[in-house]
Design a protein around this motif. Structure first.
Motif: not given
Length: 654
Positions: A20-29, A115-116, A2-11, A13-18
């Motif tokens: 807001r940046a995740v949401r912006k990247n997601a909306l940009s494709g 930070t990392k 099955p496909e694993t779906l992550l929320s914005v906050s989980d993503t 935390a995984l990518l170690e970025i904010g």
């Protein structure tokens, strides 16, 4: 699976970025197709919350997520076959890279503040300080890390040298399209963008940007210049020079002439900033500037004037040959002929209208450069190049040889009336400065290299290698070298030439005639006057003005002497002398000679054939009365005589 779906906050935390940046990247494709689920908190898009697929994230973060959440055991990556077949030196280098990567991951796994990114920077700084011969960057470590998770030790093998001597595959169709784009001077980025779309349309594989760059570098520069700029630019910029042997000629044998526009501004005749010109002649053997003239507008007159300066100099004299370009001012029928304009020359010769140029009269051979050839003449490559480096930059209004060399402060210096006074150099001052540069810097500067002139300045080479000075009489030089274009009228006040009035007592005999005027740049106070058949007439000097109201006795005496000289010139003329010494005939002599030697024709006599004209009706009564009076003893008297002798009395009542 099955496909694993992550929320914005989980993503985040995984990518170690904010987030807001995740949401912006997601909306940009950047994370592929997004999923939306019903939001329990009532937030999100229309009550929907964003979910990001784990498969859309980079492979290293997918592996990290699997390891952290225990979704499956991570098998130890075995070394692929290509690692086993790699050379020993490559496997040794891969082992060294693996050691650095292991040290990096161990450092990052240890608990530490920051930070990392900060921890990664501290590791890299410490490693590079301890290993100056084996430094590493953060991008290299991340590339090794991601590659090792995908391919194991194979990803750590060095890639350099593997494609040496190989040619990257590029279809003939795409290669031709790429070459056509380069011919239009398109950038590599533009070419790659176009080829991507073209390859998608035709079902081909588009090469990478780096591949296109390597292909472009393999194209010889000569070929690239030829396809982009054409044959003329290839000839001027790439093709090998024709090396002339300077020792095959002597000083004084060949002169090279041309114009050059200075790379700075001065105020022109109309009060605006203009770039002045210099017309110069160079001795080809020695490189010596033999004559020059600074002006606002070069033309055939400045060419002949500067040529005359060298020819009339007893230390230089006339050359045996000249080398000039094909400009209309040089290809002039008065100076050197029409050069490569053979069509016009042939037409003039067929119509018997060709004017023999001055160089033919003086026995000088004219060589014309190839039309529009920017590198043909020595004076352009040597003298003019020296001027642009040693003379022009010293002026405050220096503008550079091209737009790239233009100073940023130039426009500010050319604005305002105050700057016209502050930065301007008059034409007279510029002439004096250029004379000093040509005589004491250019002609005296020792050459450190160069065949035939090493260790000598142009003047020394000219003296050592010159031929006997070739000269002719002053009258011939004045006749051929100094004539100007156009006609001038000898008026009552003299000849107005270049805004000044010139006078000579001899011009009194040529009032109202059209003449040709010439002068030498070194003698501005003297002009030479020729008739339209190029026969010399006289020389003239500027006319001195007299104060309108307060002229001194000396000035009036000089003015009287000038007028007296004119009268003496007229009196000395043979026509005047003949008129003074001879005696004019009287009318009796003329009549007597006319009777004998004039045109003889008979005098008119009465004829027997007459034509009577009837009298008008209004005069018939007067004629009748006149006839009556003649019948009463008034024969021989006209009516008007009778009326003159009659007494007229007043009537009563008048």
């Amino acid at each position: 699976m099955p496909e694993t779906l992550l929320s914005v906050s989980d993503t985040a935390a995984l990518l170690e970025i904010g987030e807001r940046a995740v949401r912006k990247n997601a909306l940009s494709g950047r994370y592929g197709t997004l999923r939306y689920i019903d939001s329990e908190s009532g937030c999100g898009k229309n009550g929907k919350a964003i979910r990001i697929s784990l498969d859309a994230l980079p492979a290293e973060y997918q592996l990290k997520y699997v390891e952290e959440n225990g979704l499956g055991a991570v098998a130890e990556k075995a070394a692929p076959a290509d690692y086993e077949t790699a050379p020993a030196w490559a496997r040794q280098r891969a082992g060294q890279s693996y050691m650095i990567l292991t040290a990096y991951e161990s450092y990052m796994a240890a608990p530490d503040a920051g930070t990392k990114t900060e921890r990664s920077s501290r590791f890299i700084a410490g490693w590079n300080l301890a290993h100056p011969d084996d430094t590493v960057s953060r991008s290299t470590l991340l590339r090794w890390q991601a590659g090792y998770r995908r391919e194991g030790m194979t990803a750590l093998l060095p890639r350099y040298g593997q494609t040496k001597g190989q040619h990257f595959t590029l279809s003939t169709e795409l290669l031709n399209e790429f070459i056509c784009c380069l011919g239009q001077k398109a950038s590599l980025a533009q070419c790659h963008y176009y080829l991507q779309m073209l390859a998608a349309e035709k079902g081909l594989t588009c090469p990478s940007y780096d591949t296109l760059r390597r292909v472009a570098l393999e194209i010889p520069k000569a070929v690239l210049v030829a396809i982009q700029d054409g044959k003329k630019t290839f000839y001027n910029k790439v093709q090998t020079y024709t090396r002339r042997d300077p020792e095959s000629i002597r000083a004084g044998q060949v002169f090279v002439g041309d114009h050059r526009k200075f790379d700075f501004f001065i105020l022109g005749p109309r009060g605006t900033w203009v770039r002045p010109w210099v017309t110069a002649w160079l001795d080809m053997r020695s490189g010596k500037l033999v004559s020059w003239l600074v002006t606002f507008s070069p033309n055939t007159d400045t060419i002949m004037s500067t040529f005359a300066e060298a020819a009339l100099d007893p230390a230089i004299g006339l050359p045996r040959e000249i080398y000039i370009d094909n400009g209309r001012d040089y290809c002039n029928e008065r100076f050197a002929g029409h050069g490569f304009r053979e069509k016009l020359k042939t037409t003039l010769e067929s119509e018997k209208q060709r004017v023999v140029p001055m160089l033919e009269h003086l026995g000088i051979i004219a060589h014309f450069a190839i039309p529009e050839n920017a590198r043909a003449k020595t004076i352009e490559r040597v003298a003019f190049g020296n001027m642009s480096k040693w003379f022009d930059p010293w002026f405050a209004t220096y503008c550079g040889r091209n737009a790239a060399e233009k100073p940023e402060t130039l426009n500010d210096k050319l604005k305002g009336d105050a700057n016209k006074i502050k930065y301007n150099v008059t034409l007279e001052q510029l002439t004096e400065m250029f004379d000093g540069y040509a005589r004491h810097i250019y002609n005296k500067r020792v050459s450190e290299r160069g065949r035939g002139r090493e260790g000598e300045c142009p003047d020394e080479t000219f003296i050592r290698t010159r031929l006997p000075v070739r000269q002719t009489t002053a009258a011939v030089l004045q006749h051929f070298l100094q004539k100007q274009t156009g006609r001038y009228r000898v008026g009552r006040g003299g000849i107005t030439f270049r805004g000044r009035e010139y006078y000579s007592p001899d011009m009194i005999l040529h009032k109202g005639k059209d003449v040709i005027v010439s002068c030498r740049a070194s003698e501005p106070d003297k002009i030479y006057v020729f008739d339209l058949d190029e026969r010399p007439l006289f020389t003239a000097s500027p006319l001195e003005l007299v104060d309108a109201m307060h002229a001194t006795p000396e000035e009036m005496h000089a003015e009287g002497s000038r007028k007296s000289a004119e009268w003496k010139t007229v009196k000395a003329h043979p026509v005047f002398q003949a008129a003074q010494n001879g005696e004019a005939p009287n009318m009796s002599q003329i009549v007597a000679l006319s009777k004998i030697y004039g045109h003889q024709s008979p005098d008119p006599r009465p004829t027997t054939v007459t034509e009577m004209v009837p009298a008008p009706i209004a005069l018939r009564d007067a004629l009748r009365y006149n006839n009556q009076q003649l019948a009463t003893g008034t024969d021989g008297m006209s009516v008007f005589e009778l009326m003159a002798g009659a007494k007229i009395e007043r009537r009563k009542g008048e």
